[in-house]
Design an enzyme around this catalytic site. Structure first.
Site, PDB file in Angstrom:
ATOM      1  N   TYR A   1      -1.287   0.006  10.747  1.00 54.16           N
ATOM      2  CA  TYR A   1      -1.778  -1.375  10.777  1.00 54.16           C
ATOM      3  C   TYR A   1      -2.272  -1.767  12.165  1.00 54.16           C
ATOM      4  O   TYR A   1      -3.289  -2.452  12.289  1.00 54.16           O
ATOM      5  CB  TYR A   1      -0.705  -2.335  10.255  1.00 54.16           C
ATOM      6  CG  TYR A   1      -0.472  -2.144   8.780  1.00 54.16           C
ATOM      7  CD1 TYR A   1      -1.500  -2.355   7.863  1.00 54.16           C
ATOM      8  CD2 TYR A   1       0.750  -1.716   8.287  1.00 54.16           C
ATOM      9  CE1 TYR A   1      -1.313  -2.149   6.507  1.00 54.16           C
ATOM     10  CE2 TYR A   1       0.949  -1.514   6.930  1.00 54.16           C
ATOM     11  CZ  TYR A   1      -0.087  -1.735   6.050  1.00 54.16           C
ATOM     12  OH  TYR A   1       0.095  -1.532   4.709  1.00 54.16           O
TER      13      TYR A   1
ATOM     14  N   ILE B   1       0.896  -1.158   0.000  1.00 53.79           N
ATOM     15  CA  ILE B   1       0.000   0.000   0.000  1.00 53.79           C
ATOM     16  C   ILE B   1       0.931   1.203   0.000  1.00 53.79           C
ATOM     17  O   ILE B   1       1.647   1.427   0.979  1.00 53.79           O
ATOM     18  CB  ILE B   1      -0.914   0.088   1.247  1.00 53.79           C
ATOM     19  CG1 ILE B   1      -1.954  -1.018   1.274  1.00 53.79           C
ATOM     20  CG2 ILE B   1      -1.625   1.457   1.273  1.00 53.79           C
ATOM     21  CD1 ILE B   1      -2.911  -0.942   2.470  1.00 53.79           C
ATOM     22  N   TYR B   2       0.957   1.921  -1.100  1.00 51.26           N
ATOM     23  CA  TYR B   2       1.815   3.096  -1.198  1.00 51.26           C
ATOM     24  C   TYR B   2       1.012   4.287  -1.681  1.00 51.26           C
ATOM     25  O   TYR B   2       0.254   4.181  -2.648  1.00 51.26           O
ATOM     26  CB  TYR B   2       3.003   2.840  -2.136  1.00 51.26           C
ATOM     27  CG  TYR B   2       4.054   1.970  -1.497  1.00 51.26           C
ATOM     28  CD1 TYR B   2       4.892   2.488  -0.510  1.00 51.26           C
ATOM     29  CD2 TYR B   2       4.199   0.644  -1.850  1.00 51.26           C
ATOM     30  CE1 TYR B   2       5.840   1.693   0.106  1.00 51.26           C
ATOM     31  CE2 TYR B   2       5.150  -0.155  -1.245  1.00 51.26           C
ATOM     32  CZ  TYR B   2       5.971   0.378  -0.275  1.00 51.26           C
ATOM     33  OH  TYR B   2       6.910  -0.409   0.340  1.00 51.26           O
TER      34      TYR B   2
ATOM     35  N   ASN C   1       9.576   1.812   9.797  1.00 54.25           N
ATOM     36  CA  ASN C   1       8.447   2.570   9.245  1.00 54.25           C
ATOM     37  C   ASN C   1       7.351   2.641  10.312  1.00 54.25           C
ATOM     38  O   ASN C   1       6.315   1.976  10.233  1.00 54.25           O
ATOM     39  CB  ASN C   1       7.951   1.919   7.958  1.00 54.25           C
ATOM     40  CG  ASN C   1       6.962   2.774   7.206  1.00 54.25           C
ATOM     41  OD1 ASN C   1       6.454   3.771   7.718  1.00 54.25           O
ATOM     42  ND2 ASN C   1       6.676   2.374   5.978  1.00 54.25           N
TER      43      ASN C   1
ATOM     44  N   GLY D   1      -4.769   5.635   2.229  1.00 54.57           N
ATOM     45  CA  GLY D   1      -4.350   4.300   2.640  1.00 54.57           C
ATOM     46  C   GLY D   1      -5.495   3.518   3.255  1.00 54.57           C
ATOM     47  O   GLY D   1      -5.629   2.309   3.033  1.00 54.57           O
TER      48      GLY D   1
ATOM     49  N   LYS E   1      -3.645   0.232  14.300  1.00 53.78           N
ATOM     50  CA  LYS E   1      -4.941   0.913  14.415  1.00 53.78           C
ATOM     51  C   LYS E   1      -6.040   0.107  13.718  1.00 53.78           C
ATOM     52  O   LYS E   1      -7.198   0.116  14.139  1.00 53.78           O
ATOM     53  CB  LYS E   1      -4.839   2.316  13.806  1.00 53.78           C
ATOM     54  CG  LYS E   1      -6.136   3.119  13.823  1.00 53.78           C
ATOM     55  CD  LYS E   1      -5.984   4.439  13.098  1.00 53.78           C
ATOM     56  CE  LYS E   1      -6.226   4.163  11.653  1.00 53.78           C
ATOM     57  NZ  LYS E   1      -6.422   5.211  10.748  1.00 53.78           N
TER      58      LYS E   1
END
Length: 179
Positions: A143, A97-98, A136, A109, A145
């Protein structure tokens, strides 16, 4: 204000996919990595030949997020043998996911993550998993969350540099996912 659209990526989109892939990866990680390692990774991982093979894989799915006709982010998902590591038939991997830097923090996102949930529902996956670079912290927070928990680590090679990824997963429940 136009709304963000999530659309499947087709073979005719390969040049756009290459561009957004290289640009978003570079924006995300260039400042923390050796320039030569970064250049080699971008050339290898986002070559037209590699992307053509990935787009042709029936167990991999790509999606663009677009705003006013501009690609601002993308998502890559894998199931079955196309997963990079676990290869569990009851799992779905979020490989990428970018989001372009200028659109980060604007729920793009999250929209792509919801697309992953929809595909997981369609494929009747028991869980979703991914690997995220241990440095990161914003992605790890995103993630967490969304209900992911760390379960292991693996090595991600960027050129000559071996980096550690935190492997995270989210168990899905019954007919309704715990989204």
């Amino acid at each position: 204000m136009n709304s963000i659209q999530i659309t499947p990526v087709g073979m005719g989109d390969i040049n756009l996919l290459q561009h957004i892939g290289r640009l978003t990866f570079s924006e995300s990680f260039s400042s923390a990595n050796n320039p030569e390692d970064m250049t080699n990774y971008l050339e290898e991982s986002f070559s037209i030949e590699k992307l053509r093979a990935e787009l042709s894989d029936q167990n991999s799915y790509f999606y663009f997020a677009t705003l006013a006709g501009k690609v601002i982010a993308y998502l890559k998902l894998n199931i079955g043998a196309s997963q990079t590591e676990l290869k569990d038939d009851k799992a779905l991997e979020i490989e990428r996911i970018y989001v372009l830097k200028e659109y980060q923090g604007k729920k793009v996102g999250q929209l792509l993550y919801h697309q992953a949930i929809l595909v997981a529902e369609q494929k009747q996956a028991d869980y979703i998993w991914l690997g995220v670079w241990e440095e990161n912290l914003s992605a790890i927070s995103f993630y967490k969350k969304n209900g992911f928990v760390a379960f292991d680590k693996h090595i991600f090679r960027l050129g000559n540099d071996e980096q550690k990824d935190v492997m995270m997963k989210k168990v899905l429940s019954g007919d309704r996912l715990l989204a």
